[in-house]
Every structure is written in structure tokens, then in C-alpha cells.
Design an enzyme around this catalytic site. Structure first.
Site, mmCIF file in Angstrom:
data_model
loop_
_atom_site.group_PDB
_atom_site.id
_atom_site.type_symbol
_atom_site.label_atom_id
_atom_site.label_comp_id
_atom_site.label_asym_id
_atom_site.label_seq_id
_atom_site.Cartn_x
_atom_site.Cartn_y
_atom_site.Cartn_z
ATOM 1 N N THR A 69 1.098 -1.054 0.221
ATOM 2 C CA THR A 69 -0.019 0.207 0.091
ATOM 3 C C THR A 69 0.840 1.358 -0.390
ATOM 4 O O THR A 69 1.817 1.443 0.825
ATOM 5 C CB THR A 69 -1.364 -0.255 1.487
ATOM 6 O OG1 THR A 69 -1.867 -1.414 1.362
ATOM 7 C CG2 THR A 69 -1.882 1.063 1.177
ATOM 8 N N LEU A 98 -19.206 -3.837 10.976
ATOM 9 C CA LEU A 98 -20.174 -2.718 12.093
ATOM 10 C C LEU A 98 -19.997 -3.268 12.635
ATOM 11 O O LEU A 98 -21.308 -3.876 13.543
ATOM 12 C CB LEU A 98 -21.275 -2.858 11.277
ATOM 13 C CG LEU A 98 -21.988 -1.940 10.325
ATOM 14 C CD1 LEU A 98 -23.207 -2.250 9.771
ATOM 15 C CD2 LEU A 98 -22.015 -0.796 10.269
ATOM 16 N N CYS A 138 -2.477 -2.237 9.085
ATOM 17 C CA CYS A 138 -2.843 -1.283 8.163
ATOM 18 C C CYS A 138 -3.513 0.376 8.301
ATOM 19 O O CYS A 138 -3.102 0.483 7.847
ATOM 20 C CB CYS A 138 -3.216 -2.296 6.468
ATOM 21 S SG CYS A 138 -2.576 -3.233 6.784
HETATM 22 C C1 UDX Z 1 -7.277 -4.579 6.750
HETATM 23 C C2 UDX Z 1 -8.186 -4.868 5.287
HETATM 24 O O1 UDX Z 1 -9.520 -5.580 5.717
HETATM 25 C C3 UDX Z 1 -7.215 -5.512 4.337
HETATM 26 O O2 UDX Z 1 -8.244 -5.260 3.800
HETATM 27 C C4 UDX Z 1 -6.510 -4.692 3.786
HETATM 28 O O3 UDX Z 1 -5.391 -5.182 3.042
HETATM 29 C C5 UDX Z 1 -5.654 -4.712 5.226
HETATM 30 O O4 UDX Z 1 -6.263 -4.319 6.457
HETATM 31 P P1 UDX Z 1 -6.632 -6.296 8.627
HETATM 32 O O5 UDX Z 1 -6.051 -5.426 9.344
HETATM 33 O O6 UDX Z 1 -6.048 -7.790 8.496
HETATM 34 O O7 UDX Z 1 -7.096 -5.932 7.118
HETATM 35 O O8 UDX Z 1 -7.674 -7.278 9.453
HETATM 36 P P2 UDX Z 1 -9.217 -6.593 9.108
HETATM 37 O O9 UDX Z 1 -9.816 -8.029 8.995
HETATM 38 O O10 UDX Z 1 -9.152 -5.714 8.532
HETATM 39 O O11 UDX Z 1 -9.567 -5.539 11.141
HETATM 40 C C6 UDX Z 1 -8.411 -4.791 11.222
HETATM 41 C C7 UDX Z 1 -9.244 -4.480 13.234
HETATM 42 O O12 UDX Z 1 -10.246 -3.653 12.598
HETATM 43 C C8 UDX Z 1 -9.300 -5.456 13.997
HETATM 44 O O13 UDX Z 1 -8.922 -4.968 14.817
HETATM 45 C C9 UDX Z 1 -10.733 -5.583 14.385
HETATM 46 O O14 UDX Z 1 -10.483 -6.609 14.974
HETATM 47 C C10 UDX Z 1 -10.824 -4.018 13.631
HETATM 48 N N1 UDX Z 1 -12.475 -4.767 13.815
HETATM 49 C C11 UDX Z 1 -12.790 -5.317 12.066
HETATM 50 C C12 UDX Z 1 -13.291 -4.173 14.219
HETATM 51 O O15 UDX Z 1 -13.415 -3.568 15.174
HETATM 52 N N2 UDX Z 1 -14.909 -4.452 13.624
HETATM 53 C C13 UDX Z 1 -14.814 -4.932 12.306
HETATM 54 O O16 UDX Z 1 -16.758 -5.078 12.151
HETATM 55 C C14 UDX Z 1 -14.316 -5.219 11.700
#
Ligand code: UDX
Length: 429
Positions: A121, A250, A260
Site C-alpha cells: 500500500t 459493523l 494497515c
Molecule cells: C485490513 C483490511 O481489511 C484489508 O483489506 C487490508 O488489505 C489490510 O488491512 P487487517 O487489518 O488484516 O485487514 O484486518 P481486519 O479484519 O480488516 O481488521 C482490522 C481491525 O479492525 C482489527 O483490529 C479488527 O478487530 C477491527 N474490526 C474489524 C472491528 O473492530 N470491527 C469490525 O467489524 C471489523
């Protein structure tokens, strides 16, 4: 096809192993010789479900190789994917020093046409910068192209996400680049979006910033729900049933972490500022995310009356389940704050404890959830691991000094917890 992956981390190793599994010949390069030695011995330096099997299978078939020699990687391949890190600088701007270093390292070994593809990215216009860097360090007559092919892999499901993308995004500016990448992605039966490099770079930053915004939005709503006694899970269900909103991302909780979202949000804010575009909405996303952790500590303090001297069990440390990654994990700030206020913490995470030791000092790491809860005044859920969802609640209640659970990931059903005799508090319910 013959592919080189430069940077064998969470993105590069998954990308290389998956491309080799599709029948391509892949060489993964990393300047970290120790990491390459580990990989050659079939060891994976981080936890990612399904990756080890993929690496072992394709290494055995001699179509997945590892090297720390850049010349070998460049001579071997037609297409070179840059998967090096672009961490945030102090001011939030993406640090492109690794990209610059790799551009300088690649150029002298370009003796025939190569396609160089940004997979990491990167801020918009990095492709332009990359082209200039290589042109400065290459002999005139050699042709090459730059392209952008952002990844949308989530940690913990990266292999699955690679093979089941919603779309392939190709930022290209030559017919040859289009032919090579179309050939490479032929096995994928999903829409391939072909655009210019700048647009592909922005698609990635904008997507991650939007997903982070969606999470902060539901977390903001969870604070309103807490104040009026509404149920955020029902609100999220009601909202997500609208196809235009969608059910995913959500889930209210103690906020987003990982390598990320925080990084990409900060970089997107800096890009907007550089372009003199107001980005208050993006700053609010980060602000809400920070507040979510503070609100959670306030909830703990209000339920324990005071934190000084209290024994607290922390269940889950990783920034999300199915990973050992602790980067920007909400557990870090929450537990450091509780310790500052005098809490005595025992912590357990199925995967992330070795990593967590680098981020959280003073905490006693134990072998399982029950040990963490022994004689504790409260148990906190900080990561929604499946094993905590399936835990023996009766046994857990017996180990706790007080049957108090404060759940930062809304893992349990309040009615069931009440039935089991717990004082149970969570987010927005
Ligand atoms: C993210 C993007 O989803 C992905 O497309 C990109 O390539 C890299 O960054 P990642 O950070 O690995 O992926 O995990 P993700 O599942 O997106 O969760 C990120 C954070 O958001 C986590 O801490 C998770 O606990 C939190 N989260 C996710 C929430 O708090 N609520 C949600 O509904 C979804």
C-alpha cells in the site's frame, strides 16, 4: 510465469506462496538473511492459517524459492512485485525509504525488460517516484514498466482472501504490462478493474480508510447506545440488512488495530493535507478509535470502583483473532493504562504472547484462560478468539474471585451470562 517477490513479510510471503500454488515459478527475496534461512527450512516467521502448508507444498515442488540475493531474484523473473513495508513516519506520512532502497537495488540488475509492480500500500504518485528512481540507476537502453496491483488481504484469512478476491485492481500504463498481468490473473474468475497507476494507488488507501471509518462509525453509535440503553448488536443488524450498508465491518468493540488501518488512515490524511483537501472526517475516524479504548478503561474503572491493587485477567492480546500480530493492538494501550493505575494483570492469548512481550511489560503471561482468571477481580475480553467463545463458563466462574466479565468485543450473549451468574458488561449494550 516467473515472478519475484521483494519483501517476504505478511503480504509478500502470502502472495508468493499463493502465486506458486497456481503453477507459477516464484522466488521470494528478503534482505533479512535469518528470515530467508527460516523460510528455506519451512519455518514461517509469523502465524497465518494455511500458509505453512502452502509454503511446504510448493517448495517441495521446486516452484517456490527463497533468496536474499537481489540479482538472483531479478534475473529469475519477468514480473517483480514490491511487497516491502511503508510504515508511518512521525507525522503520519508513509515512509518510502524501503521502496527507494529496493528501487536502487533492482535497477543495476535490470538487463532485460521487466514489469515492476507495487503490491504494498503506497501513497498516490509513488509509481511515478519509483519510475524516476529506477531510471536514475539503470543503463539507458533497458525498457521496463511500472504497475500497481494493490492487495486486499486480511491477516488471519490472507490465503483465503488471495484465492477469493472480490476484484483484481490493475493500475497499468502500457499494453505489455496489461498483457503480463492479465495472463497472471487469468485463473481468477472475478472482475478485473483496469485503470491507471494513480487510481489503483488511491483505490487501496480509500478502501482501507473507508473500512476504518465504518468501524469508527459503529463504535460512535455504540457510545450513543450505551447512553440510552439501546443494543448496538441489534442496531448493527438493522443497519447491515440494508444492502447499501452491508453487514460486514459493523462490529462494535474496543477499536481497530493492525499494521494497515492506522497506517493507511494516517497516510491518507497526509495525502489529503498535501492536496489541500479537508480531511476532518478521516481525523475523526482516528479520534473515535482512540476514544473507544479510553471509554473501555473508564467502563472497567467504574465497575471495579478503583483499579489500584486489583487482579485483572486479560483474555486475548492480538489485534484480531487468528493472528499473532500485536501492531497497534488495542490491548496494548488498555493494559498499559490499567497497569499505570496499579492493576495486577495476568494475560493469555492463544497465539500472540511471544509478540506481546515486545509491547507490554509487567504483565504475567499464563498458559490458558482459566489460569489468567484465577482469583481475579475481573476478566477482560480484548480479542474475540473462538476458544473464548467456546470456554466453559461454569469453570471460569469458579476460578474468578468475582464473577465480573468486561467484554471489549461483545463476544458473549448478555442473557446467557446473566443466567450463568456473571456480572457482564460489554460495548453498547
Ligand atoms: C485490513 C483490511 O481489511 C484489508 O483489506 C487490508 O488489505 C489490510 O488491512 P487487517 O487489518 O488484516 O485487514 O484486518 P481486519 O479484519 O480488516 O481488521 C482490522 C481491525 O479492525 C482489527 O483490529 C479488527 O478487530 C477491527 N474490526 C474489524 C472491528 O473492530 N470491527 C469490525 O467489524 C471489523
Amino acid at each position: 510465469m516467473k515472478i519475484a517477490i521483494i519483501g517476504s513479510g505478511h503480504v509478500g510471503l502470502v502472495t508468493g506462496a499463493c502465486f506458486s500454488d497456481l503453477g507459477n515459478d516464484v522466488i521470494c527475496m528478503d534482505q533479512d538473511v535469518a528470515k530467508i534461512r527460516l523460510l528455506k527450512n519451512g519455518e514461517i516467521p509469523f502465524f497465518e492459517p494455511g500458509l505453512k502448508e502452502l509454503v511446504l507444498k510448493n517448495t517441495a515442488k521446486n516452484r517456490l524459492l527463497f533468496t536474499s540475493n537481489m540479482e538472483e531474484a531479478i534475473q529469475f523473473s519477468q514480473i517483480i512485485f514490491l511487497c516491502v513495508g511503508t510504515p508511518p513516519k512521525e507525522n503520519g506520512e508513509a515512509d518510502l525509504s524501503a521502496i527507494e532502497h529496493v528501487a536502487r537495488a533492482i535497477a543495476p540488475h535490470l538487463t532485460a525488460y521487466r514489469l515492476i509492480v507495487e503490491k504494498s500500500t503506497v501513497p498516490v504518485e509513488t509509481g511515478l517516484y519509483l519510475e524516476k528512481m529506477i531510471k536514475k540507476n539503470i543503463s539507458r537502453k533497458i525498457k521496463f514498466d511500472i504497475a500497481s496491483n494493490p492487495e486486499f488481504l486480511r491477516e488471519g484469512s490472507a490465503v483465503q482472501d488471495f484465492f477469493n478476491p472480490d476484484r483484481i485492481v490493475l493500475g497499468i500504463e502500457s499494453l505489455r504490462a496489461k498483457e503480463l498481468l492479465s495472463e497472471l490473473y487469468k485463473p481468477f474468475k472475478v472482475p478485473v478493474l483496469i485503470t491507471n497507476i494513480r487510481s489503483a494507488e488511491i483505490i487501496k488507501h480509500a478502501s482501507n480508510s473507508f473500512l476504518a471509518m465504518k468501524i469508527s462509525f459503529i463504535n460512535l453509535v455504540s457510545q450513543i447506545c450505551s447512553s440510552v440503553g439501546a443494543d448496538i448488536e441489534k442496531v448493527a443488524e438493522g443497519m447491515g440488512s440494508d444492502r447499501r450498508i452491508g453487514k460486514s465491518f459493523l462490529k462494535a468493540g474496543i477499536g481497530f488495530g493492525g499494521s494497515c488501518f492506522p497506517k493507511d488512515l494516517a497516510a491518507f490524511i497526509r495525502i489529503s493535507e498535501k492536496m489541500n483537501v479537508s480531511c476532518n472526517i478521516l481525523k475523526e475516524v482516528s479520534e473515535i478509535n482512540e476514544c473507544q479504548k479510553i471509554n473501555f478503561v473508564n467502563l472497567i474503572r467504574s465497575k471495579l470502583k478503583k483499579i489500584q491493587g486489583k487482579k485483572i485477567a486479560a483474555l486475548g492480546l492480538a489485534f484480531k483473532p487468528d493472528t499473532d500480530d500485536m501492531r497497534n493492538a488495542p490491548a496494548i494501550d488498555v493494559l498499559n493504562q490499567l497497569q499505570m493505575e496499579g492493576a495486577d494483570i495476568k494475560a493469555y492469548d492463544p497465539c500472540a504472547m511471544p509478540e506481546a512481550k515486545k509491547y507490554i511489560k509487567g504483565v504475567k503471561f499464563v498458559k490458558n484462560a482459566y489460569q489468567a482468571c484465577e482469583d481475579a477481580d475481573a476478566a477482560l475480553i480484548l480479542t474475540e478468539w473462538r476458544e473464548f467463545r467456546d470456554i466453559d463458563l461454569k469453570k471460569l466462574k469458579k476460578t474468578l474471585r468475582h464473577p465480573l466479565i468486561i467484554d471489549g468485543r461483545n463476544l458473549y450473549d448478555p442473557a446467557e451470562m446473566k443466567k450463568n451468574g456473571f456480572q457482564y458488561f460489554s460495548i453498547g449494550r
